[in-house]
Design a protein around this motif. Structure first.
Motif, PDB file in Angstrom:
ATOM      1  N   ALA A  50       0.865  -1.164  -0.142  1.00 24.51           N
ATOM      2  CA  ALA A  50       0.118  -0.076  -0.139  1.00 24.51           C
ATOM      3  C   ALA A  50       0.960   1.322  -0.010  1.00 24.51           C
ATOM      4  O   ALA A  50       2.024   0.923  -0.389  1.00 24.51           O
ATOM      5  N   LEU A  51       0.472   2.260   0.584  1.00 24.86           N
ATOM      6  CA  LEU A  51       1.318   3.444   0.638  1.00 24.86           C
ATOM      7  C   LEU A  51       2.323   3.257   1.602  1.00 24.86           C
ATOM      8  O   LEU A  51       1.944   3.085   2.720  1.00 24.86           O
ATOM      9  N   PRO A  52       3.609   3.221   1.306  1.00 24.73           N
ATOM     10  CA  PRO A  52       4.557   3.231   2.548  1.00 24.73           C
ATOM     11  C   PRO A  52       4.773   4.338   3.350  1.00 24.73           C
ATOM     12  O   PRO A  52       4.643   5.468   2.928  1.00 24.73           O
ATOM     13  N   ARG A  53       5.049   3.889   4.558  1.00 24.74           N
ATOM     14  CA  ARG A  53       5.238   4.939   5.508  1.00 24.74           C
ATOM     15  C   ARG A  53       6.650   5.236   6.099  1.00 24.74           C
ATOM     16  O   ARG A  53       6.931   6.062   6.542  1.00 24.74           O
ATOM     17  N   SER A  54       7.397   3.974   5.848  1.00 22.49           N
ATOM     18  CA  SER A  54       8.781   4.055   6.138  1.00 22.49           C
ATOM     19  C   SER A  54       9.486   3.242   5.245  1.00 22.49           C
ATOM     20  O   SER A  54       9.220   2.332   4.423  1.00 22.49           O
ATOM     21  N   PHE A  55      11.081   3.384   5.585  1.00 18.63           N
ATOM     22  CA  PHE A  55      11.917   2.756   4.783  1.00 18.63           C
ATOM     23  C   PHE A  55      12.924   2.205   5.616  1.00 18.63           C
ATOM     24  O   PHE A  55      13.250   2.821   6.419  1.00 18.63           O
ATOM     25  N   VAL A  56      13.450   0.896   5.393  1.00 20.20           N
ATOM     26  CA  VAL A  56      14.317   0.292   6.096  1.00 20.20           C
ATOM     27  C   VAL A  56      15.618  -0.077   5.136  1.00 20.20           C
ATOM     28  O   VAL A  56      15.394  -0.772   4.278  1.00 20.20           O
ATOM     29  N   VAL A  57      16.555   0.638   5.623  1.00 23.00           N
ATOM     30  CA  VAL A  57      18.075   0.095   5.034  1.00 23.00           C
ATOM     31  C   VAL A  57      18.777  -0.927   5.376  1.00 23.00           C
ATOM     32  O   VAL A  57      18.963  -0.872   6.708  1.00 23.00           O
ATOM     33  N   CYS A  58      18.878  -1.818   4.835  1.00 26.42           N
ATOM     34  CA  CYS A  58      19.586  -3.115   5.411  1.00 26.42           C
ATOM     35  C   CYS A  58      20.952  -3.239   4.615  1.00 26.42           C
ATOM     36  O   CYS A  58      21.150  -3.246   3.279  1.00 26.42           O
ATOM     37  N   ASP A  59      22.030  -3.933   5.277  1.00 27.74           N
ATOM     38  CA  ASP A  59      23.097  -4.435   4.554  1.00 27.74           C
ATOM     39  C   ASP A  59      22.905  -5.849   3.720  1.00 27.74           C
ATOM     40  O   ASP A  59      21.808  -6.475   4.158  1.00 27.74           O
ATOM     41  N   HIS A  60      23.230  -6.113   2.701  1.00 28.32           N
ATOM     42  CA  HIS A  60      22.791  -7.257   1.820  1.00 28.32           C
ATOM     43  C   HIS A  60      24.122  -7.894   1.294  1.00 28.32           C
ATOM     44  O   HIS A  60      25.240  -7.331   1.055  1.00 28.32           O
ATOM     45  N   PRO A  61      24.421  -9.188   1.276  1.00 28.39           N
ATOM     46  CA  PRO A  61      25.657  -9.789   1.006  1.00 28.39           C
ATOM     47  C   PRO A  61      26.016  -9.721  -0.727  1.00 28.39           C
ATOM     48  O   PRO A  61      26.992  -9.686  -1.098  1.00 28.39           O
ATOM     49  N   TYR A  62      25.147  -9.406  -1.345  1.00 27.72           N
ATOM     50  CA  TYR A  62      25.290  -9.186  -2.812  1.00 27.72           C
ATOM     51  C   TYR A  62      25.137  -7.776  -3.316  1.00 27.72           C
ATOM     52  O   TYR A  62      25.363  -7.607  -4.561  1.00 27.72           O
ATOM     53  N   HIS A  63      24.539  -7.050  -2.388  1.00 28.46           N
ATOM     54  CA  HIS A  63      24.707  -5.473  -3.060  1.00 28.46           C
ATOM     55  C   HIS A  63      25.270  -4.649  -1.558  1.00 28.46           C
ATOM     56  O   HIS A  63      25.095  -4.999  -0.584  1.00 28.46           O
ATOM     57  N   PRO A  64      25.673  -3.370  -1.831  1.00 28.28           N
ATOM     58  CA  PRO A  64      26.303  -2.821  -0.873  1.00 28.28           C
ATOM     59  C   PRO A  64      25.052  -2.362   0.277  1.00 28.28           C
ATOM     60  O   PRO A  64      25.055  -2.564   1.462  1.00 28.28           O
TER      61      PRO A  64
END
Length: 88
Positions: A50-64
């Motif tokens: 739906a309409l996003p209210r937040s975003f979560v930034v995560c470390d990832h093994p294949y992307h920065p």
């Protein structure tokens, strides 16, 4: 432990870099540029449904980094992240 961020999306807590309020942060030029660049790179995943209210930034093994959009408020995500249980 894991954090449920919405729409059956669960991320490991140790990979979380930050939880941000989309309404407050989207006014900043750098945040808009960051999210736009992340979307161009294909590392934005919509877990909001739906309409996003937040975003979560995560470390990832294949992307920065990888960015998850969530319909949950940052306060709800923070409370879930601070608890030792997975709330669905």
């Amino acid at each position: 432990m894991y954090l449920h961020i919405g729409q059956n999306e669960i991320v490991p807590k140790q990979r979380i870099i930050g939880i941000f309020d989309l309404d407050k942060c989207s006014y900043e030029k750098r945040t808009r540029e960051y999210l736009s660049r992340a979307e161009e790179e294909g590392v934005v995943l919509d877990a909001s449904g739906a309409l996003p209210r937040s975003f979560v930034v995560c470390d990832h093994p294949y992307h920065p980094q990888i960015v998850y959009l969530s319909q949950l408020s940052p306060a709800t995500l923070q409370k879930r992240a601070e608890s030792d249980t997975v709330e669905l």
